[in-house]
Write an enzyme that holds these catalytic residues in place. Structure first.
Site, PDB file in Angstrom:
ATOM      1  N   ARG A  54       0.826  -1.212   0.000  1.00  0.00           N
ATOM      2  CA  ARG A  54       0.000   0.000   0.000  1.00  0.00           C
ATOM      3  C   ARG A  54       0.863   1.267   0.000  1.00  0.00           C
ATOM      4  O   ARG A  54       0.554   2.237  -0.702  1.00  0.00           O
ATOM      5  CB  ARG A  54      -0.915   0.006   1.227  1.00  0.00           C
ATOM      6  CG  ARG A  54      -1.949  -1.109   1.280  1.00  0.00           C
ATOM      7  CD  ARG A  54      -3.169  -0.791   0.429  1.00  0.00           C
ATOM      8  NE  ARG A  54      -4.167  -1.837   0.508  1.00  0.00           N
ATOM      9  CZ  ARG A  54      -5.170  -1.866   1.386  1.00  0.00           C
ATOM     10  NH1 ARG A  54      -5.274  -0.916   2.300  1.00  0.00           N
ATOM     11  NH2 ARG A  54      -6.055  -2.850   1.370  1.00  0.00           N
ATOM     12  N   ASP A 161     -15.903  10.536   7.038  1.00  0.00           N
ATOM     13  CA  ASP A 161     -14.820   9.597   6.770  1.00  0.00           C
ATOM     14  C   ASP A 161     -13.516  10.339   7.048  1.00  0.00           C
ATOM     15  O   ASP A 161     -13.456  11.570   6.927  1.00  0.00           O
ATOM     16  CB  ASP A 161     -14.862   9.115   5.316  1.00  0.00           C
ATOM     17  CG  ASP A 161     -14.090   7.811   5.117  1.00  0.00           C
ATOM     18  OD1 ASP A 161     -14.751   6.760   5.015  1.00  0.00           O
ATOM     19  OD2 ASP A 161     -12.845   7.846   5.080  1.00  0.00           O
TER      20      ASP A 161
END
Length: 297
Positions: A54, A161
């Site tokens: 990632r 978020d």
């Protein structure tokens, strides 16, 4: 460049995961510590390869040669810390995911509240990990299926978020045709329309009435929550699986405190209620819970 990532020595000075960039056990521990402190994310050593894959994209984007240098950047650059956390989180979502939750929301929460809402009563819902917006817009379409004029009433959906990029995506309210395939046909035809776009394929814009119900905000669940509720329903699905047990219990308790009596909390299918909130919330279906009164300790 190594074609595949392989686990190697776990010593601080040696390679921990081999690949394009040097990545040591000390690098992994520092990244894991930052992720835990910033966002409550629990990264066991078994996630080392995932962390490498990632974050290697972030090193390439920033032109950084090693994870040691990247860790130094993250320590000094708040924006890059945010980008790191965003890279480590998974934004898997779709419209009406786990459809039984939206059926429960419609029949157990919205329909009983509809008449009072039409008389001016307040209705508040929260999507606590909204990703790119499909969840809160599914909530909005569920509301509109029962109360078509909800946008003119005191009915609102908070969508939050920690990733600013997915929040910005949600605010636009635009999705590719294949992304809305799970929206029931009657709702899809009524509340979406094609718009010009640079993307290939058909881009659909969700209607203003649905968009006006939803307020998107950046929010880290581990930080301060600048609101007091109460909420009639909260969706917090597939979030606490990234936290350790104590953090999970803390989040459940904070959410339970913000529900009105008989309000609903919806969680992910692989998540389990725990801690003080378990004494306050009663199961009301598959991963659906209702608040029955009282306060968690």
């Amino acid at each position: 460049m190594t074609s595949a990532l392989e686990r190697s020595s776990s010593s601080d000075s040696g390679a921990f995961v081999t690949g394009e960039f040097a990545f040591s056990a000390a690098n992994f521990r520092e990244i894991a510590d930052i992720a835990k402190a910033e966002a409550g994310i629990d990264l066991p050593q078994s996630k080392a390869t995932l962390v490498y894959s990632r974050l290697a994209k972030r090193l390439r984007a920033r032109g950084i040669a090693t994870f040691t240098d990247y860790c130094a950047t993250v320590r000094s650059d708040a924006d890059e810390r945010g980008s790191m956390i965003a890279a480590l989180t998974t934004n898997v979502t779709r419209f009406f995911r786990e459809s039984h939750h939206f059926e429960h929301l419609r029949t157990k929460i919205i329909e009983p509240l509809a008449e009072n809402a039409r008389r001016g009563d307040r209705v508040r819902l929260w999507s606590a990990a909204c990703s790119t917006g499909q969840e809160p817009y599914s909530m909005a379409l569920t509301v509109l299926s029962v109360i078509p004029n909800a946008a003119s009433l005191d009915v609102r959906i908070l969508a939050t978020d920690l990733n600013p990029h997915v929040v910005a995506h949600g605010k636009k309210g635009q999705y590719q045709k294949e992304e809305v395939r799970d929206v029931p046909p009657d709702l899809r035809s009524k509340w979406f329309e094609p718009v010009p776009s640079d993307n290939r394929g058909t881009t659909l814009q969700i209607a203003d009435e649905a968009r006006s119900l939803v307020s998107f905000r950046e929010l880290n669940l581990m930080g301060t929550w600048p609101f007091q509720g109460p909420f009639d329903a909260i969706f917090c699905r597939n979030v606490v699986i990234y936290f350790d047990r104590d953090t999970q219990s803390m989040i459940w308790s904070r959410l339970a405190r913000l529900l009105r009596d008989d309000g609903a909390l919806y969680i992910g299918h692989s998540e389990r209620m725990s801690g003080p909130a378990a004494a306050l919330l009663s199961s009301d279906g598959i991963t659906s819970y209702r608040r029955r009164g009282g306060k968690p300790s």
